[in-house]
Design an enzyme around this catalytic site. Structure first.
Site, PDB file in Angstrom:
ATOM      1  N   LYS A 135      44.789  -2.725  22.637  1.00 17.20           N
ATOM      2  CA  LYS A 135      43.559  -2.660  21.178  1.00 17.20           C
ATOM      3  C   LYS A 135      42.716  -1.415  21.255  1.00 17.20           C
ATOM      4  O   LYS A 135      42.487  -0.630  22.810  1.00 17.20           O
ATOM      5  CB  LYS A 135      42.919  -3.270  21.166  1.00 17.20           C
ATOM      6  CG  LYS A 135      43.895  -5.041  21.456  1.00 17.20           C
ATOM      7  CD  LYS A 135      43.376  -6.436  20.829  1.00 17.20           C
ATOM      8  CE  LYS A 135      43.979  -7.377  20.694  1.00 17.20           C
ATOM      9  NZ  LYS A 135      43.524  -8.216  20.586  1.00 17.20           N
ATOM     10  N   TYR A 162      47.770  -9.569  11.691  1.00 12.27           N
ATOM     11  CA  TYR A 162      47.541 -10.230  12.052  1.00 12.27           C
ATOM     12  C   TYR A 162      47.673 -11.393  10.714  1.00 12.27           C
ATOM     13  O   TYR A 162      46.076 -12.008  10.490  1.00 12.27           O
ATOM     14  CB  TYR A 162      45.379 -10.682  11.848  1.00 12.27           C
ATOM     15  CG  TYR A 162      45.698 -10.197  13.230  1.00 12.27           C
ATOM     16  CD1 TYR A 162      46.031 -10.289  14.624  1.00 12.27           C
ATOM     17  CD2 TYR A 162      44.922  -8.242  13.882  1.00 12.27           C
ATOM     18  CE1 TYR A 162      45.992 -10.385  16.311  1.00 12.27           C
ATOM     19  CE2 TYR A 162      44.722  -8.319  15.454  1.00 12.27           C
ATOM     20  CZ  TYR A 162      45.267  -8.821  16.293  1.00 12.27           C
ATOM     21  OH  TYR A 162      45.345  -8.882  17.353  1.00 12.27           O
ATOM     22  N   ARG A 220      43.392  -9.580  31.545  1.00 14.46           N
ATOM     23  CA  ARG A 220      42.749  -9.676  30.267  1.00 14.46           C
ATOM     24  C   ARG A 220      41.339 -10.481  31.613  1.00 14.46           C
ATOM     25  O   ARG A 220      40.365 -10.045  31.668  1.00 14.46           O
ATOM     26  CB  ARG A 220      42.416 -11.105  29.185  1.00 14.46           C
ATOM     27  CG  ARG A 220      43.304  -9.945  28.037  1.00 14.46           C
ATOM     28  CD  ARG A 220      43.460 -11.402  27.386  1.00 14.46           C
ATOM     29  NE  ARG A 220      44.265 -10.959  26.124  1.00 14.46           N
ATOM     30  CZ  ARG A 220      45.306 -12.007  25.019  1.00 14.46           C
ATOM     31  NH1 ARG A 220      45.564 -12.863  25.431  1.00 14.46           N
ATOM     32  NH2 ARG A 220      45.408 -10.707  23.195  1.00 14.46           N
ATOM     33  N   ASN A 273      39.880  -8.280  24.746  1.00 13.38           N
ATOM     34  CA  ASN A 273      40.730  -8.858  25.312  1.00 13.38           C
ATOM     35  C   ASN A 273      41.723  -7.675  25.743  1.00 13.38           C
ATOM     36  O   ASN A 273      42.588  -8.207  26.129  1.00 13.38           O
ATOM     37  CB  ASN A 273      40.956  -9.895  25.008  1.00 13.38           C
ATOM     38  CG  ASN A 273      41.512 -10.337  23.174  1.00 13.38           C
ATOM     39  OD1 ASN A 273      42.008  -8.838  23.057  1.00 13.38           O
ATOM     40  ND2 ASN A 273      41.882 -11.126  23.174  1.00 13.38           N
ATOM     41  N   HIS A 311      47.305  -6.754  23.032  1.00 13.70           N
ATOM     42  CA  HIS A 311      48.291  -8.219  22.177  1.00 13.70           C
ATOM     43  C   HIS A 311      49.458  -8.360  22.728  1.00 13.70           C
ATOM     44  O   HIS A 311      50.542  -7.054  22.482  1.00 13.70           O
ATOM     45  CB  HIS A 311      48.296  -7.491  20.178  1.00 13.70           C
ATOM     46  CG  HIS A 311      49.417  -8.316  19.942  1.00 13.70           C
ATOM     47  ND1 HIS A 311      49.084  -9.467  19.434  1.00 13.70           N
ATOM     48  CD2 HIS A 311      50.442  -8.391  19.515  1.00 13.70           C
ATOM     49  CE1 HIS A 311      50.145 -10.375  18.456  1.00 13.70           C
ATOM     50  NE2 HIS A 311      51.277  -9.118  19.122  1.00 13.70           N
ATOM     51  N   PHE A 365      36.448 -15.595  12.128  1.00 11.58           N
ATOM     52  CA  PHE A 365      36.728 -14.311  12.984  1.00 11.58           C
ATOM     53  C   PHE A 365      37.288 -13.705  13.224  1.00 11.58           C
ATOM     54  O   PHE A 365      37.604 -11.915  13.398  1.00 11.58           O
ATOM     55  CB  PHE A 365      37.129 -14.983  14.151  1.00 11.58           C
ATOM     56  CG  PHE A 365      39.036 -15.241  14.459  1.00 11.58           C
ATOM     57  CD1 PHE A 365      39.113 -16.670  15.042  1.00 11.58           C
ATOM     58  CD2 PHE A 365      39.537 -14.437  14.354  1.00 11.58           C
ATOM     59  CE1 PHE A 365      40.462 -17.326  14.812  1.00 11.58           C
ATOM     60  CE2 PHE A 365      41.277 -14.701  14.494  1.00 11.58           C
ATOM     61  CZ  PHE A 365      41.660 -16.080  15.087  1.00 11.58           C
ATOM     62  N   THR A 390      43.319 -16.013  25.727  1.00 12.49           N
ATOM     63  CA  THR A 390      42.742 -15.713  24.066  1.00 12.49           C
ATOM     64  C   THR A 390      40.823 -14.822  24.832  1.00 12.49           C
ATOM     65  O   THR A 390      41.292 -13.881  24.329  1.00 12.49           O
ATOM     66  CB  THR A 390      42.566 -15.781  23.320  1.00 12.49           C
ATOM     67  OG1 THR A 390      44.422 -15.870  22.578  1.00 12.49           O
ATOM     68  CG2 THR A 390      42.271 -14.973  22.180  1.00 12.49           C
ATOM     69  N   GLU A 410      56.796  -7.571  13.928  1.00 11.40           N
ATOM     70  CA  GLU A 410      55.645  -7.571  14.601  1.00 11.40           C
ATOM     71  C   GLU A 410      56.079  -5.789  14.559  1.00 11.40           C
ATOM     72  O   GLU A 410      55.408  -4.473  13.750  1.00 11.40           O
ATOM     73  CB  GLU A 410      54.802  -7.844  15.000  1.00 11.40           C
ATOM     74  CG  GLU A 410      54.320  -9.029  14.843  1.00 11.40           C
ATOM     75  CD  GLU A 410      53.298  -9.640  16.564  1.00 11.40           C
ATOM     76  OE1 GLU A 410      53.380  -8.962  17.460  1.00 11.40           O
ATOM     77  OE2 GLU A 410      52.613 -10.292  16.056  1.00 11.40           O
ATOM     78  N   ARG A 457      53.011 -11.962  27.542  1.00 11.64           N
ATOM     79  CA  ARG A 457      52.146 -13.281  27.604  1.00 11.64           C
ATOM     80  C   ARG A 457      51.665 -13.756  28.237  1.00 11.64           C
ATOM     81  O   ARG A 457      50.270 -14.028  28.808  1.00 11.64           O
ATOM     82  CB  ARG A 457      52.406 -14.682  27.033  1.00 11.64           C
ATOM     83  CG  ARG A 457      52.889 -13.945  25.096  1.00 11.64           C
ATOM     84  CD  ARG A 457      52.099 -13.534  24.372  1.00 11.64           C
ATOM     85  NE  ARG A 457      51.526 -15.197  23.559  1.00 11.64           N
ATOM     86  CZ  ARG A 457      50.083 -15.066  22.714  1.00 11.64           C
ATOM     87  NH1 ARG A 457      49.984 -14.100  22.154  1.00 11.64           N
ATOM     88  NH2 ARG A 457      49.565 -15.917  22.402  1.00 11.64           N
TER      89      ARG A 457
HETATM   90  P1  IDP Z   1      46.160 -13.980  21.261  1.00 11.73           P
HETATM   91  O1  IDP Z   1      45.914 -12.557  20.903  1.00 11.73           O
HETATM   92  O2  IDP Z   1      45.689 -14.332  22.875  1.00 11.73           O
HETATM   93  O3  IDP Z   1      47.463 -14.295  20.555  1.00 11.73           O
HETATM   94  P2  IDP Z   1      45.322 -14.934  19.003  1.00 11.73           P
HETATM   95  O4  IDP Z   1      44.985 -16.342  18.405  1.00 11.73           O
HETATM   96  O5  IDP Z   1      46.543 -14.715  17.967  1.00 11.73           O
HETATM   97  O6  IDP Z   1      45.058 -14.973  20.185  1.00 11.73           O
HETATM   98  O7  IDP Z   1      43.886 -14.101  17.828  1.00 11.73           O
HETATM   99  C1  IDP Z   1      44.170 -13.022  17.108  1.00 11.73           C
HETATM  100  C2  IDP Z   1      43.027 -11.967  18.276  1.00 11.73           C
HETATM  101  O8  IDP Z   1      42.248 -12.356  17.435  1.00 11.73           O
HETATM  102  C3  IDP Z   1      42.927 -12.188  19.682  1.00 11.73           C
HETATM  103  O9  IDP Z   1      43.532 -11.831  20.705  1.00 11.73           O
HETATM  104  C4  IDP Z   1      41.219 -11.655  19.820  1.00 11.73           C
HETATM  105  O10 IDP Z   1      41.503 -10.292  19.789  1.00 11.73           O
HETATM  106  C5  IDP Z   1      40.634 -12.395  18.390  1.00 11.73           C
HETATM  107  N1  IDP Z   1      39.906 -13.395  17.863  1.00 11.73           N
HETATM  108  C6  IDP Z   1      40.997 -14.755  17.968  1.00 11.73           C
HETATM  109  N2  IDP Z   1      40.200 -16.141  18.639  1.00 11.73           N
HETATM  110  C7  IDP Z   1      38.553 -15.543  18.278  1.00 11.73           C
HETATM  111  C8  IDP Z   1      37.166 -15.841  18.271  1.00 11.73           C
HETATM  112  O11 IDP Z   1      37.445 -17.073  18.053  1.00 11.73           O
HETATM  113  N3  IDP Z   1      36.621 -15.354  18.364  1.00 11.73           N
HETATM  114  C9  IDP Z   1      36.763 -13.654  17.995  1.00 11.73           C
HETATM  115  N4  IDP Z   1      37.446 -13.527  18.065  1.00 11.73           N
HETATM  116  C10 IDP Z   1      38.677 -14.176  17.781  1.00 11.73           C
HETATM  117 MG    MG Z   2      48.591 -14.462  18.572  1.00  9.13          MG
END
Ligand code: IDP
Ligand code: MG
Length: 139
Positions: free
Chosen positions: A12, A52, A105, A115, A118, A60, A94, A129, A88
């Site tokens: 990212k 996304y 992370r 973070n 992805h 968010f 996350t 994707e 993962r």
């Molecule tokens: P992942 O990247 O671990 O699969 P997801 O739940 O799919 O996590 O969320 C996608 C991305 O959205 C996360 O990697 C993070 O950058 C952002 N994100 C997810 N939940 C939140 C939140 O509650 N606050 C801010 N950013 C979030």
């Molecule tokens: Mg995800």
């Protein structure tokens, strides 16, 4: 491309800004995963929305969209045995504040949004994707 399992990763914009492309790719390569495609992408608003799709209605998403399009990112396809699960696991939780030490992370980030990485969450997500970021590969 080969028949090994594949996944889609994003480094990212925070990873690019902080000069962590090499460090993060090195971790994946050190694990034995192979980079089979890679590109740097800028201003990828439509790609981000497609990527996304499951999150676009969530609270968010607007700041996430702002962040993910805030500078160049690196998209890559990694291949290897159980690569979806391995990536993962290496990425960590996350919320980087809670991510375990030893994960990307957990070691390098401290934010729920910024973070660094992805990784696709399933083989079906990986296929979808890869199609978004690398339509030219026709996987
Ligand atoms: P992942 O990247 O671990 O699969 P997801 O739940 O799919 O996590 O969320 C996608 C991305 O959205 C996360 O990697 C993070 O950058 C952002 N994100 C997810 N939940 C939140 C939140 O509650 N606050 C801010 N950013 C979030
Ligand atoms: Mg995800």
């Amino acid at each position: 491309m080969s028949t090994a399992e594949k996944t889609l990763i994003l480094l990212k914009p925070d990873a690019v800004r902080r000069g962590l492309i090499g460090e993060i790719l090195s971790r994946y390569e050190g694990k034995g995963l192979t980079v089979v495609a890679m590109k740097m992408v800028q201003g990828a608003t439509e790609l981000a929305d497609a990527h996304y799709a499951e999150h676009v209605e969530k609270d968010f998403y607007p700041p996430l969209r702002e962040f993910i399009t805030s500078g160049p990112l690196v998209a890559a396809v990694l291949a290897g045995e159980s690569v979806v699960e391995v990536v993962r696991s290496m990425n960590g939780a996350t919320n980087a504040i809670e991510a375990a030490p030893g994960t990307i992370r957990g070691d390098l980030a401290a934010s729920k949004r910024e973070n660094l990485v992805h990784g696709s969450d399933s083989a079906a997500s990986a296929e979808r994707e890869i199609g978004i970021w690398f339509p030219e590969l026709n996987t």
